[in-house]
Design a protein around this motif. Structure first.
Motif, PDB file in Angstrom:
ATOM      1  N   THR A   1      37.854  31.595  43.409  1.00  0.00           N
ATOM      2  CA  THR A   1      39.147  31.398  43.900  1.00  0.00           C
ATOM      3  C   THR A   1      40.289  32.483  43.684  1.00  0.00           C
ATOM      4  O   THR A   1      41.072  32.938  44.365  1.00  0.00           O
ATOM      5  CB  THR A   1      40.051  30.031  43.123  1.00  0.00           C
ATOM      6  OG1 THR A   1      38.763  29.188  43.062  1.00  0.00           O
ATOM      7  CG2 THR A   1      41.015  29.529  44.434  1.00  0.00           C
ATOM      8  N   TYR A   2      40.091  33.154  42.296  1.00  0.00           N
ATOM      9  CA  TYR A   2      40.834  34.191  42.145  1.00  0.00           C
ATOM     10  C   TYR A   2      40.862  35.313  43.069  1.00  0.00           C
ATOM     11  O   TYR A   2      41.711  35.918  43.285  1.00  0.00           O
ATOM     12  CB  TYR A   2      40.646  34.691  40.522  1.00  0.00           C
ATOM     13  CG  TYR A   2      40.891  33.850  39.479  1.00  0.00           C
ATOM     14  CD1 TYR A   2      42.254  33.221  39.517  1.00  0.00           C
ATOM     15  CD2 TYR A   2      40.248  33.504  38.679  1.00  0.00           C
ATOM     16  CE1 TYR A   2      42.692  32.382  38.390  1.00  0.00           C
ATOM     17  CE2 TYR A   2      40.114  32.635  37.505  1.00  0.00           C
ATOM     18  CZ  TYR A   2      41.901  31.853  37.385  1.00  0.00           C
ATOM     19  OH  TYR A   2      42.093  31.035  36.472  1.00  0.00           O
TER      20      TYR A   2
ATOM     21  N   ASP B   1      39.659  35.217  46.033  1.00  0.00           N
ATOM     22  CA  ASP B   1      40.299  34.925  47.240  1.00  0.00           C
ATOM     23  C   ASP B   1      41.631  34.766  47.325  1.00  0.00           C
ATOM     24  O   ASP B   1      42.357  35.072  48.296  1.00  0.00           O
ATOM     25  CB  ASP B   1      39.944  33.263  47.599  1.00  0.00           C
ATOM     26  CG  ASP B   1      38.239  33.060  48.135  1.00  0.00           C
ATOM     27  OD1 ASP B   1      37.665  34.165  48.203  1.00  0.00           O
ATOM     28  OD2 ASP B   1      37.923  31.839  47.999  1.00  0.00           O
ATOM     29  N   ALA B   2      42.230  34.249  46.333  1.00  0.00           N
ATOM     30  CA  ALA B   2      43.579  34.596  46.189  1.00  0.00           C
ATOM     31  C   ALA B   2      44.131  35.961  46.375  1.00  0.00           C
ATOM     32  O   ALA B   2      44.991  36.196  47.212  1.00  0.00           O
ATOM     33  CB  ALA B   2      44.379  33.924  44.501  1.00  0.00           C
ATOM     34  N   ALA B   3      43.599  36.911  45.799  1.00  0.00           N
ATOM     35  CA  ALA B   3      43.991  38.331  45.830  1.00  0.00           C
ATOM     36  C   ALA B   3      43.817  38.669  47.345  1.00  0.00           C
ATOM     37  O   ALA B   3      44.794  39.309  47.789  1.00  0.00           O
ATOM     38  CB  ALA B   3      43.000  39.013  44.774  1.00  0.00           C
TER      39      ALA B   3
ATOM     40  N   THR C   1      40.050  46.831  45.698  1.00  0.00           N
ATOM     41  CA  THR C   1      41.338  46.574  44.759  1.00  0.00           C
ATOM     42  C   THR C   1      41.059  45.250  44.093  1.00  0.00           C
ATOM     43  O   THR C   1      41.430  45.155  42.744  1.00  0.00           O
ATOM     44  CB  THR C   1      42.508  46.290  45.560  1.00  0.00           C
ATOM     45  OG1 THR C   1      42.663  47.593  46.701  1.00  0.00           O
ATOM     46  CG2 THR C   1      43.924  46.406  44.966  1.00  0.00           C
TER      47      THR C   1
ATOM     48  N   THR D   1      41.303  45.291  40.225  1.00  0.00           N
ATOM     49  CA  THR D   1      42.583  44.659  39.479  1.00  0.00           C
ATOM     50  C   THR D   1      42.501  43.019  38.830  1.00  0.00           C
ATOM     51  O   THR D   1      42.987  42.746  38.084  1.00  0.00           O
ATOM     52  CB  THR D   1      43.708  44.826  40.456  1.00  0.00           C
ATOM     53  OG1 THR D   1      43.416  44.074  41.601  1.00  0.00           O
ATOM     54  CG2 THR D   1      44.339  46.031  40.794  1.00  0.00           C
ATOM     55  N   ILE D   2      41.376  42.425  39.658  1.00  0.00           N
ATOM     56  CA  ILE D   2      41.355  40.891  39.204  1.00  0.00           C
ATOM     57  C   ILE D   2      40.037  40.834  38.336  1.00  0.00           C
ATOM     58  O   ILE D   2      39.869  40.254  37.290  1.00  0.00           O
ATOM     59  CB  ILE D   2      41.572  40.052  40.349  1.00  0.00           C
ATOM     60  CG1 ILE D   2      42.709  40.475  41.039  1.00  0.00           C
ATOM     61  CG2 ILE D   2      41.247  38.604  39.964  1.00  0.00           C
ATOM     62  CD1 ILE D   2      43.952  40.079  40.343  1.00  0.00           C
TER      63      ILE D   2
ATOM     64  N   PRO E   1      39.047  43.061  35.050  1.00  0.00           N
ATOM     65  CA  PRO E   1      39.927  42.706  33.762  1.00  0.00           C
ATOM     66  C   PRO E   1      39.378  41.246  33.428  1.00  0.00           C
ATOM     67  O   PRO E   1      39.163  41.062  32.099  1.00  0.00           O
ATOM     68  CB  PRO E   1      41.228  42.521  34.171  1.00  0.00           C
ATOM     69  CG  PRO E   1      41.327  43.290  35.605  1.00  0.00           C
ATOM     70  CD  PRO E   1      40.164  43.494  36.095  1.00  0.00           C
ATOM     71  N   LEU E   2      38.917  40.412  34.279  1.00  0.00           N
ATOM     72  CA  LEU E   2      38.713  39.202  33.718  1.00  0.00           C
ATOM     73  C   LEU E   2      37.206  39.177  33.195  1.00  0.00           C
ATOM     74  O   LEU E   2      36.891  38.368  32.361  1.00  0.00           O
ATOM     75  CB  LEU E   2      38.397  38.107  35.072  1.00  0.00           C
ATOM     76  CG  LEU E   2      40.034  37.687  35.554  1.00  0.00           C
ATOM     77  CD1 LEU E   2      40.108  36.733  36.817  1.00  0.00           C
ATOM     78  CD2 LEU E   2      40.766  36.907  34.350  1.00  0.00           C
TER      79      LEU E   2
ATOM     80  N   ILE F   1      45.329  48.926  35.851  1.00  0.00           N
ATOM     81  CA  ILE F   1      45.853  48.154  36.964  1.00  0.00           C
ATOM     82  C   ILE F   1      47.406  48.328  37.595  1.00  0.00           C
ATOM     83  O   ILE F   1      47.621  47.649  38.483  1.00  0.00           O
ATOM     84  CB  ILE F   1      45.344  46.679  36.830  1.00  0.00           C
ATOM     85  CG1 ILE F   1      46.179  46.005  35.647  1.00  0.00           C
ATOM     86  CG2 ILE F   1      44.037  46.195  36.736  1.00  0.00           C
ATOM     87  CD1 ILE F   1      46.110  44.760  35.484  1.00  0.00           C
TER      88      ILE F   1
END
Lengths: 371, 368, 565
Positions: C187-188, C190-192, C201, C205-206, C209-210, C288
């Motif tokens: 979902t993270y 998807d949200a991005a 990107t 950026t997501i 880092p996770l 980021i």
């Protein structure tokens, strides 16, 4: 102008499971539409399809502002999506979450930071800009998620059970705020929920889905007053259903006499069905009057005994066992006098305030099934 | 039938005080709800009663016996969890039969209690199903059947209906109450949903920040709340500010910010003191009479309307700028439309007058 | 009725044993096993060095004849080991990350097969793997056939070592990265995307880092495995010596103090690295701040993605898979004689079964030894590792949990030959080199391989299940037996198979403590050293097949475990 959305013949199958079945739906610009239905009715699937996070099966087409978007990827559809569990980026603080969208679109970061601060003020979150998502309460997370979506400048907002993860009482408070924000910003919004009150409070029109099929669409008053079938009637309000047949029809007086299960007699103003036709009579819990037992043998007057009596938030809810063992649910505004369990009562309803349906082929129970 | 008593129970986690000196008695055969927002300590209290969490201070008595440090298995309780926790490797029958088996019953007795529990919960046609084959409402029933089958007379429900769809939940609340009452069980039910608490419980215990605020029947809490938080948490209320202008032997008069006056039967206030009047949405009525200046009539303008099925919900802006909610139970079409000038009649017989809090209204109206 | 009263008796017994004292003593035994058997030897090496410091000084720094030549050799070997490990790790991340992404986030035909193939080199004992890679790159029957060369294109030495290390650490990196990526809520991403970020990107950026901590942990795992590898290196190294090999050869020369000193240095480095990871994982950041929408959008294009995926698969096939399994081709070609001369006596069949030195008998004996040791090591780790895993997850001892958790990994980070040598010192006088000492060593280095997957499974279990059982009237032990064990079952099996496979494939640790016993991987090294290549190839195939079968079982288990959730 905010965008208009159109779905034409949209179907989505997962192996044997039909998540969405030939959906045709138009959402007008600036409209707040709710997709309402029980778990597994296809609400979330519809939103994911509009967002482009999943693709429709062959033959289905989606238009945003009359442009077919099937081949446009999510990031280029210019939509905002609020996820049920918010999906706030855990490694970014609130401000960085808010300016994520301006950043990836290459906008000026200083300006974005400024508008992020304004947005936080609007959402009553000032002073929380440096917090990480895990340091926020549920209500705050919800507002940050909404703010982040609004920061993208999208004019089409997709909300997937946006209040579903909140405590019941906060949910009540936030749904009013949500509608206000959307309306003030003149955004088109599509909101998935399984909560009827939420749908009625928040939206201009309600689309009722069941097992991937659109059953009825209209304003809250339309769908409530004229439910298309017994599923909708039952889903939208506590409705009592009685199976029976049409005994006689009086065209002039515009009334029909019914014989219900257990030899109950009822009158209704809905007369479209022929005599001896098998029907289901629906009477909403709030359309029934309850009085101390008095002897009157007329249609629409049934005798029974109160089985349970409960005060719920300004209303009294009764369950009455009729003499033929049928159970009727009644809801009335709370007043100083109420009935206790065991009280003998007579219940009645007006012929006008009834719903008449064909008896469902699959049987009553199956037609009412919620999941 | 057990009686539960909590005496001065506290639970501390490092710096956080989850439960703060809770005293509580639940009577035999009573169905009580522990109601409050997330983090108010209701679940911790329930877990302390079950023995799943040990209190930092205080004692737990079941039927007069101190069970504070007894393991859960020795307390003869049934516990239904929010996510049900149906053992994934057993079918429905084995899940429900686990409790009776642990009690060392013989085959016949096990079969009897399992079957009874399944009948009560309408699961007799799902006996051989594995949990993965069931939907959420069915899993919920298995969770309940498993607790019932132990024969325990004390049932503890931890947000047991929280995972259900609102519609399914509304139906099951009443069924659950019936099952508890019919089997003469004592039940403690944790929930954050005030409607559920009112629908299900004989008495409601309102908790906030680890403390009990008020205990009472739904009508008591609804019409005579002790404090602003409770008044706001149950149902939907208006909180209108005013100043006491007159106190007589039969009641008092309160002047609102727009100059109109409300008469209430509240006597225990001082003239000149600042107050908040708590009045329920459905106790207000709208009239078209313009500028009627009489007691308990306040002029305003309709600025919002929503159709809610069995009721109409209006938002009215008073001349003072305060916005109040009015709920009308009626099946007729709405009598008012946006921008209509109206007069609001406030039935103060069931209104509650609170002293204006020294720290302002906001912290008392906060729902988290 | 009899059965009922029997289970009733068990429950009563469990009820009686479910008290504080019984639990504390069980925990005591578990912890004692961990500290004495698992950690003891590694720590003991320090005292061994310091107690004999003078001797260490004379042999390493101040030998009457050789001077500090051993120190020079040691330093060179250590530097080489680090260089090789660093190069192999960097290359592995570059070629492994796209593969992990491909497997974790894309749906395509043949994904299952690709996923299994990626894991393959893990099943191949490193000695057999090294041999296979040597055949592929370094012998004239390998890839040089394509170019019509008379010799292999690479000779034994650093390049071949790096290739071997890349091949055997590749599955570890891809596996751990894959798990990390699957652990990120999609979902993270998807949200991005709904916020307007292109695929590239979003990753930068997501997702990156996770997955930071997982990425670093994976890199360290690969680095330490490479640093400590012996079996494959022995075969492809030629005269080139890395640190673990130096331990083996010094041990053979009975230079005990010098070996102890070298082992100590390796242990120290391992511990420092483990500490570093835990600190670094938190500190390292990803850039980021800046985003370049256009170029990143370009990189996210569908053709660019297809190109990247094809290159990823191609590299995997040529660098990892083919070389790892080349032995099969060799055996097929050489089965009934030399393909060049046609001489039957040079063929695999003659060499193994008909030659007068009875290689098949030796192979059989070493195979039996290998299987016995693997089985015993698995059982013992099952007995003592399982409670340890539960202690680590369920007991709340604050900082102590974290420290214990880090200590579990020590045997993972220390080169196995150093572990072997430490155990040799630790048990000297009590257990002599041979079967039982091999077993002790195998227990040590497989311990984390068992505990890690079990811990992961226990952490995934909702504690609610156990609470339900307790509220239904089960005592702690009954809860453990009827519920916790059922829920951990597949994790335990997965851990057990990991232990078995690792034990079966280990060379370095075994060589140091084996005395006269032989396991198959060591036997392969012997065969290669005596230039009996056809027999070595045959032995390789036998172990590869056993390990392969186990690996497939493991995959089957973990897949059905996923379905279960």
């Amino acid at each position: 102008m905010s965008p208009k959305v159109e779905l034409k013949h949209v179907t989505k199958k997962y192996e044997s499971l039909v998540a969405l079945n030939d959906l045709n739906l138009t959402i007008n610009d600036g409209e707040y539409l709710t997709l309402l239905g029980p778990t597994g009715s296809g609400k979330t699937t519809t939103l994911l399809l509009i967002a482009g996070l999943i693709q429709p099966d062959k033959g289905g087409e989606i238009y945003i502002d009359d442009v077919p978007v099937n081949d446009i990827s999510t990031e280029n559809r210019n939509i905002g999506f609020v996820f049920a569990r918010y999906a706030l980026f855990p490694h970014l603080d609130v401000v960085d979450n808010l300016i994520f969208s301006p950043r990836v679109k290459g906008e000026n970061l200083e300006e974005s930071r400024k508008s992020a601060r304004e947005m936080l003020e609007l959402m009553v979150l000032s002073g929380r800009g440096d917090a990480l998502p895990k340091e926020l309460s549920g209500g705050m997370k919800q507002r940050v998620a909404l703010a982040r979506t609004l920061m993208s400048g999208a004019k089409l907002l997709l909300l997937d059970e946006p209040l579903g993860a909140l405590d019941a009482r906060i949910r009540m408070a936030l749904r009013k705020e949500l509608r206000k924000i959307v309306k003030d910003l003149k955004i088109t919004a599509i909101h998935a929920t399984n909560d009827i009150t939420e749908a009625f409070l928040i939206s201009d029109r309600v689309a009722i889905l069941r097992e991937g099929t659109l059953i009825q669409i209209g304003t809250p008053a339309e769908v409530y007053e004229k439910p298309r079938n017994i599923f909708v009637a039952n889903f939208l309000s506590d409705t009592n259903f009685f199976g029976g047949i049409v005994k006689s029809v009086d065209i002039q007086k515009k009334s029909a006499l019914l014989v219900l299960e257990g030899e109950l007699r009822a009158k209704t103003n809905k007369t479209s069905k022929p005599e001896n036709f098998r029907i289901v009579l629906g009477v909403r819990a709030e359309d029934i009057q309850i009085k101390p037992r008095f002897s009157m043998d007329e249609p629409n007057h049934f005798h029974g005994e109160v089985e349970s009596s409960k005060f719920i938030s300004g209303t009294n809810r009764y369950e009455v066992i009729l003499e033929n063992k049928g159970l009727v649910i009644i809801r009335v505004k709370a007043s100083k006098e109420w009935f206790e369990e065991g009280d003998r009562v007579t219940i009645s309803f007006h012929p006008r305030e009834t719903l008449l349906f064909d008896y469902p082929e699959e049987g009553l129970e199956k037609a009412l099934e919620l999941e | 039938m057990p009686e539960i008593k909590l005496s001065n129970i506290s639970k501390h986690y490092d710096e956080v005080i989850a439960v703060d000196s809770v005293n509580l008695t639940v009577r035999n055969g009573e169905y009580v709800a522990l109601l409050g927002p997330s983090g108010c300590g209701k679940t911790t209290t329930l877990r302390i009663i079950a023995g799943l969490t040990l209190p930092t201070e205080g004692e737990v008595f079941i039927d007069g016996i101190d069970v504070t440090y007894a393991p859960p298995g020795d307390r003869d309780i049934g516990f239904v969890f929010q996510h049900f926790e149906i053992f994934p490797f057993w079918d429905v029958w084995d899940n429900v039969g686990y409790g009776p088996k642990l009690r060392g019953l013989d085959e016949m007795e096990i079969e009897k209690s399992v079957w009874e529990a399944l009948e009560t919960t309408k699961l007799t046609n799902k006996v051989d199903n594995l949990p993965e084959e069931l939907n959420t409402p069915e899993l919920q029933r298995v969770g309940l059947a498993r607790a019932l089958a132990t024969g325990a007379k004390l049932m503890l429900f931890d947000e047991a209906l929280g995972a259900l769809d609102p519609k399914v939940k509304a139906i099951f609340q009443h069924e659950l109450r019936k099952i508890v009452k019919k089997n003469k069980l004592t039940a403690i039910h944790v929930t954050h949903d005030q409607l559920e608490a009112m629908a299900i419980a004989d008495r409601i215990i309102v908790m906030r920040k680890g403390k009990i605020l008020q205990i009472g029947k739904p009508t008591e809490l609804y019409y005579s709340p002790n404090d602003i938080f409770t008044a706001n948490f149950l149902g939907e209320s208006n909180f209108i500010e005013g100043v006491v202008s007159k106190v007589t032997e039969t009641g008092s008069e309160i002047q609102l910010r727009d100059g109109s006056t409300l008469r209430t039967d509240e006597k225990a206030i001082k003239r000149g003191s600042r107050v908040v009047i708590n009045i329920r949405h459905e106790l207000l009525r709208l009239y078209t009479i313009e500028r009627l200046s009489a007691l308990n009539f306040v002029p305003g303008k309709v600025i919002g309307y929503r159709f809610l099925g069995d009721r109409h919900s209006y938002e009215v802006k008073l001349d003072s700028g305060e916005i109040i909610g009015v709920k009308e139970f009626a099946r007729a079409p709405p009598s008012f439309k946006m921008e209509d000038t109206v007069t609001v009649r406030m039935d103060t017989s069931l209104a509650v007058v609170f002293k204006y809090p020294s720290d302002g209204l906001a912290p008392h109206l906060s729902l988290e | 009725m009899a059965t009922s009263s029997f289970s009733e008796k068990i429950r009563t017994l469990e009820y009686r044993l479910s008290n504080r004292w019984c639990r504390l003593s069980a925990e005591g035994v578990t912890l004692a096993f961990f500290f004495v058997i698992i950690l003891g030897p590694t720590i003991f090496v320090f005292s061994a060095v310091f107690l004999n410091w003078n001797e260490v000084v004379t042999t390493v720094f101040n030998d009457p004849i050789a001077g500090d030549i051993r120190w020079q050799i040691m330093r060179t070997a250590l530097i080489r080991s680090f260089q090789i490990a660093a190069i192999a790790t960097v290359i592995n991340i570059i070629i492994g990350l796209p593969m992990a992404i491909l497997i974790a986030r894309y749906e395509f035909k043949g994904k299952e097969i690709l996923d299994t193939l990626v894991d393959l080199p893990m099943a191949v004992p490193t000695a057999a793997l090294g041999f296979s890679i040597f055949l592929f790159w370094g012998s004239r029957s390998g890839i040089s056939v394509l170019f019509g060369l008379e010799t292999g294109i690479l000779s034994r030495g650093p390049l071949l070592i790096i290739l071997a290390h890349i091949a055997f650490t590749y599955p570890y990196i891809v596996r751990s990265l894959k798990a990390v990526i699957l652990g990120i809520d999609k979902t993270y991403e998807d949200a991005a995307k709904t916020l307007g970020a292109s695929g590239f990107t979003t990753w930068r950026t997501i997702s990156m880092p996770l997955m930071k901590e997982g990425l670093i942990a994976g890199a360290i795992l690969s680095f330490t495995r490479s640093l400590g590898e012996t079996g494959a290196t022995l075969i492809v190294a030629g005269v080139y010596e890395t640190a673990p090999i130096l331990i083996v050869s010094w041990r053979k020369l009975l230079l005990i103090p010098a070996t102890a000193f070298l082992s100590m240095i390796l242990v120290t480095i391992a511990v420092i690295m483990l500490v570093l990871v835990r600190i670094m994982a938190r500190k390292v950041g990803f850039p980021i701040e800046k985003v370049w929408p256009r170029p990143e959008q370009f990189l996210s294009g569908i053709w660019q993605r297809r190109f990247r995926n094809s290159v990823t698969i191609a590299i995997f096939l040529v660098i990892i898979l083919l070389p790892s399994l080349f032995t099969f081709q060799y055996v097929a070609l050489w089965w009934s004689g030399s393909p060049a001369t046609g001489r039957f006596e040079s063929g695999v069949f003659y060499q193994v079964f008909l030659a007068p030195d009875l290689k098949w008998a030796w192979l059989l004996i070493s195979l039996v030894t290998s299987l016995q040791i693997a089985t015993l090591a698995t059982l013992i780790n099952l007995g003592f590792g399982l409670p340890m895993a539960f202690i680590l997850v369920r007991r709340k001892w604050g900082k102590i949990n974290g420290i214990l958790d880090a200590m579990i990994d020590i045997p993972l980070a220390v080169p196995s030959s150093a572990i072997g040598f430490s155990a040799f010192l630790f048990w000297r006088g009590i257990i002599n080199p041979g079967f039982w000492l091999i077993l002790m060593v195998h227990i040590i280095f497989t311990y984390p391989y068992f505990i890690r997957p079990v811990i992961a499974v226990i952490e995934g279990i909702d504690p609610g299940y156990e609470e339900v059982a307790r509220t239904l009237g089960a005592s702690d032990l009954t809860t453990f037996r009827t519920v916790s064990l059922r829920l951990t079952g597949r994790g335990i099996l997965a851990g057990a198979i990991m232990v078995f496979t690792r034990s079966l494939g280990e060379t370095g640790a075994t060589i140091v403590v084996m005395g006269l016993s032989r396991t198959v991987p060591v036997y392969i090294v012997d065969l290669v050293e005596s230039l009996a290549l056809p027999a070595a190839a045959f032995a390789s195939i036998i172990v590869i097949c056993i390990s392969l079968a186990l690996l497939l079982t493991l995959r089957y288990i973990s897949r059905s475990a996923e379905e279960w959730k």
